[in-house]
Design a protein around this motif. Structure first.
Motif, short mmCIF file in Angstrom:
data_model
loop_
_atom_site.label_atom_id
_atom_site.label_comp_id
_atom_site.label_asym_id
_atom_site.label_seq_id
_atom_site.Cartn_x
_atom_site.Cartn_y
_atom_site.Cartn_z
N GLN A 214 0.80 -1.21 0.00
CA GLN A 214 0.00 0.00 0.00
C GLN A 214 0.84 1.27 0.00
OE1 GLN A 214 -2.60 -0.68 3.36
NE2 GLN A 214 -3.99 -1.97 2.17
N THR A 215 2.16 1.13 0.12
CA THR A 215 3.03 2.30 0.04
C THR A 215 3.93 2.27 -1.19
OG1 THR A 215 4.68 1.20 1.46
CG2 THR A 215 3.08 2.64 2.54
N ALA A 216 3.89 1.17 -1.95
CA ALA A 216 4.76 1.05 -3.12
C ALA A 216 4.30 1.97 -4.25
CB ALA A 216 4.77 -0.40 -3.61
N THR A 217 5.26 2.48 -4.99
CA THR A 217 4.93 3.21 -6.22
C THR A 217 5.04 2.30 -7.43
OG1 THR A 217 7.23 4.00 -6.42
CG2 THR A 217 5.67 5.42 -5.25
N VAL A 218 5.87 1.26 -7.33
CA VAL A 218 6.01 0.27 -8.40
C VAL A 218 6.08 -1.12 -7.78
CG1 VAL A 218 7.39 -0.53 -10.35
CG2 VAL A 218 7.31 1.90 -9.83
N VAL A 229 -4.06 -10.82 -4.90
CA VAL A 229 -2.98 -10.26 -4.08
C VAL A 229 -2.65 -8.84 -4.55
CG1 VAL A 229 -0.54 -10.48 -3.48
CG2 VAL A 229 -2.00 -12.51 -3.51
N LEU A 230 -2.59 -8.65 -5.85
CA LEU A 230 -2.28 -7.32 -6.39
C LEU A 230 -3.37 -6.31 -6.06
CD1 LEU A 230 -0.84 -8.36 -9.87
CD2 LEU A 230 0.43 -7.44 -7.92
N GLU A 231 -4.59 -6.78 -5.84
CA GLU A 231 -5.68 -5.87 -5.50
C GLU A 231 -5.45 -5.18 -4.15
OE1 GLU A 231 -8.60 -4.68 -6.84
OE2 GLU A 231 -7.68 -5.40 -8.69
N LEU A 232 -4.59 -5.74 -3.33
CA LEU A 232 -4.30 -5.16 -2.03
C LEU A 232 -3.34 -3.98 -2.11
CD1 LEU A 232 -3.93 -8.44 0.05
CD2 LEU A 232 -5.88 -6.88 0.02
N ALA A 233 -2.76 -3.75 -3.28
CA ALA A 233 -1.83 -2.64 -3.44
C ALA A 233 -2.59 -1.34 -3.66
CB ALA A 233 -0.91 -2.90 -4.64
N ARG A 234 -1.91 -0.23 -3.44
CA ARG A 234 -2.53 1.07 -3.70
C ARG A 234 -2.86 1.20 -5.18
NH1 ARG A 234 1.71 5.14 -4.95
NH2 ARG A 234 0.39 6.75 -4.02
N ARG A 235 -3.95 1.83 -5.49
CA ARG A 235 -4.44 1.89 -6.87
C ARG A 235 -3.45 2.57 -7.80
NH1 ARG A 235 -10.21 4.55 -6.26
NH2 ARG A 235 -9.04 5.68 -4.68
N ALA A 237 -0.23 2.53 -7.80
CA ALA A 237 1.04 1.84 -8.02
C ALA A 237 1.10 1.21 -9.40
CB ALA A 237 1.25 0.78 -6.94
N ARG A 238 2.24 1.34 -10.06
CA ARG A 238 2.46 0.65 -11.33
C ARG A 238 2.72 -0.82 -11.05
NH1 ARG A 238 7.52 3.23 -13.66
NH2 ARG A 238 7.31 1.52 -15.14
N ARG A 239 2.11 -1.68 -11.85
CA ARG A 239 2.29 -3.12 -11.68
C ARG A 239 3.02 -3.66 -12.91
NH1 ARG A 239 -2.06 -1.18 -9.23
NH2 ARG A 239 -3.01 -2.23 -7.45
N VAL A 240 4.20 -4.21 -12.69
CA VAL A 240 5.04 -4.66 -13.80
C VAL A 240 5.30 -6.16 -13.65
CG1 VAL A 240 7.24 -4.35 -15.00
CG2 VAL A 240 6.16 -2.40 -13.85
N PRO A 241 4.81 -7.00 -14.58
CA PRO A 241 5.07 -8.44 -14.49
C PRO A 241 6.51 -8.75 -14.89
CG PRO A 241 3.82 -7.94 -16.49
CD PRO A 241 3.94 -6.65 -15.73
N VAL A 242 7.21 -9.47 -14.05
CA VAL A 242 8.58 -9.89 -14.37
C VAL A 242 8.71 -11.38 -14.10
CG1 VAL A 242 9.67 -7.65 -13.99
CG2 VAL A 242 9.32 -9.18 -12.05
N GLY A 243 7.67 -12.12 -14.46
CA GLY A 243 7.57 -13.53 -14.09
C GLY A 243 8.67 -14.38 -14.66
N LYS A 244 9.12 -15.31 -13.83
CA LYS A 244 10.05 -16.35 -14.27
C LYS A 244 9.31 -17.67 -14.11
CE LYS A 244 13.38 -15.65 -11.35
NZ LYS A 244 12.70 -14.65 -10.51
N VAL A 271 8.44 -2.55 -4.67
CA VAL A 271 8.17 -3.83 -4.02
C VAL A 271 8.43 -4.93 -5.04
CG1 VAL A 271 6.31 -5.38 -3.29
CG2 VAL A 271 6.58 -3.17 -2.19
N ARG A 272 9.32 -5.82 -4.69
CA ARG A 272 9.58 -7.00 -5.52
C ARG A 272 8.76 -8.13 -4.91
NH1 ARG A 272 9.61 -10.55 -8.53
NH2 ARG A 272 11.38 -11.72 -9.37
#
Length: 443
Positions: A214-218, A229-235, A237-244, A271-272
């Protein structure tokens, strides 16, 4: 909106409470806590309402309630009639108190118990220590205007203030924090937090993990992290998929390291977000080293591991006095995508060990063949679970000699964890000879 939420300043102002019911007493306490000069009576007359800012009454008689409302309005007071929301100018919501931070929750009188449950949820993620930060903000505001005349500079200060408050809410702010925040130029280096997202169920996140989201910007997130899980982040915040994903198209670890460092250098709070626990098969060391080499502040928040999620879902302890003295976590593939060549097979074959095998889909057959060749009992129970803790969770059980055939039935693409050991005997119908209790205990 059913109602417009407002915060009424009552310090030193007159409040009239009519009635002696529990509801009236409770509202009198709230008004007093807000600093009002509270006058309580079982009966009322119009002169009592003169100069009042608010009138609260517990009146069963509808006509009498209407007369009180007219008198209160004539005196310039707003009215709350207990348990008669259709007659109220204002209602008392459920309150989360971190004064001077106050959160009000209203269900328009429809479901007070639901409002209380919402309050409990908010209280669980709202640290008590934020109160001291809010008090500091109130004290620092006049000083800040003297130090920073430009509005944009002051806004940047408060943004840095909020980040610092959430990063250590239970550490009371000091005067030195004010000076440090003033001296920090906008756009200075940000920070990185490795956060464990747990095995899938968003309710299994720790409170600290939710606060970080909730405090992350990215947010840089793995493919195992679900949308809930991502829904719990602040609206914002940029969400960047880096899936392995093992054995599939992946974002290179070196690219992830570079992205983290670049974002933090640009001033972002990164936030990683990793499935499970970031310190268990999450390549955390490589990301920590990259940040340290770049001079970026980095910290970690643990998460519930896949092994713990599986254990809880199956109601199966990973350790038992009679069947398991220790637990070991093994990865199903190394850096080259193959089964690691340095597995301690003696430990895997030990009947007193529970082995949890992570990411084993492609190498499970090789693992089983090698384990059998190295001496594991073919009848050792094995349980494979896909999408542990999620609604679509499914598991299969067999002996270790047969488990590969059953894993092939699990949904393609779902994350799989395999537990091997005699703690799983109940799930496959296998039994092992019980160890006798000492006579002293048996008696």
């Amino acid at each position: 909106m059913a109602n417009l939420p407002l915060f009424h300043r009552l310090q030193g102002r007159k409040a009239v409470v009519i009635g002696s019911s529990e509801g009236a007493k409770w509202k009198a306490e709230l008004l007093s806590a807000a600093g009002a000069d509270v006058h309580i009576s079982d009966h009322w007359e119009a002169p009592q309402l003169e100069g009042a800012a608010i009138a609260v009454a517990d009146l069963a008689d509808h006509d009498e309630a209407l007369r009180l409302i007219d008198a209160a309005h004539a005196a310039g007071a707003v009215v709350n009639i207990i348990d008669q929301t259709d007659l109220c100018d204002v209602t008392f919501g459920t309150i989360v108190n971190r004064s001077p931070i106050v959160v009000g929750i209203s269900t328009d009188g429809a479901a007070p118990v639901l409002g209380q449950s919402i309050r409990s949820r908010i209280e669980s993620v709202l640290p008590l220590g934020l109160s001291s930060w809010a008090k500091a903000a109130k004290a620092w505001r006049p000083r800040l205007k003297q130090r920073l005349s430009n509005f944009s500079d002051r806004r940047a200060f408060w943004q840095r203030f909020a980040v610092k408050a959430w990063s250590g809410p239970d550490l009371a702010p000091l005067d030195s924090d004010f000076d440090a925040l003033v001296a920090s130029a906008p756009g200075t280096t940000g920070r990185v937090t490795l956060v464990g997202a747990g095995p899938g169920d968003p309710e299994l996140l720790t409170l600290k993990a939710v606060r970080a989201l909730q405090t992350a910007t990215v947010i840089l997130y793995d493919h195992l992290v679900g949308p809930d899980v991502l829904e719990l982040a602040r609206r914002e915040a940029r969400r960047v998929p880096v899936g392995k994903s093992g054995h599939g198209p992946s974002c290179k670890q070196s690219d992830i390291n570079e992205i983290m460092v670049e974002l933090a250098r640009a001033g972002d709070t990164v936030v990683r977000l990793k499935g499970g626990d970031p310190m268990i098969f999450g390549r955390a060391t490589e990301e920590i080293d990259a940040c340290r080499a770049a001079g970026i502040e980095i910290s970690a928040i643990p998460g519930i591991s896949a092994a713990q999620g599986v254990s809880a879902s199956l109601l199966m302890s990973l350790t038992e006095r009679r069947h398991a003295r220790r637990v070991q976590f093994l990865t199903g593939h190394g850096a080259d995508g193959k089964l690691p060549s340095d597995i301690d097979w003696i430990s895997v074959a030990d009947r007193k060990v529970t082995t949890v095998l992570y990411m084993p889909r492609k190498t499970l057959g090789q693992f089983v063949r090698d384990a059998l060749r190295k001496g594991i009992d073919p009848e050792t129970p094995a349980i494979a679970i896909a999408s542990a803790t999620l609604p679509d969770e499914v598991h299969v059980s067999a002996t270790v000699a047969e488990i590969e055939n059953f894993v092939a039935e699990l949904p393609i693409g779902a994350p799989v964890t395999v537990v091997i050991g005699w703690v799983g005997r109940r799930h496959v119908g296998a039994t092992s000879a019980p160890l006798p209790f000492p006579k002293a205990l048996a008696s």
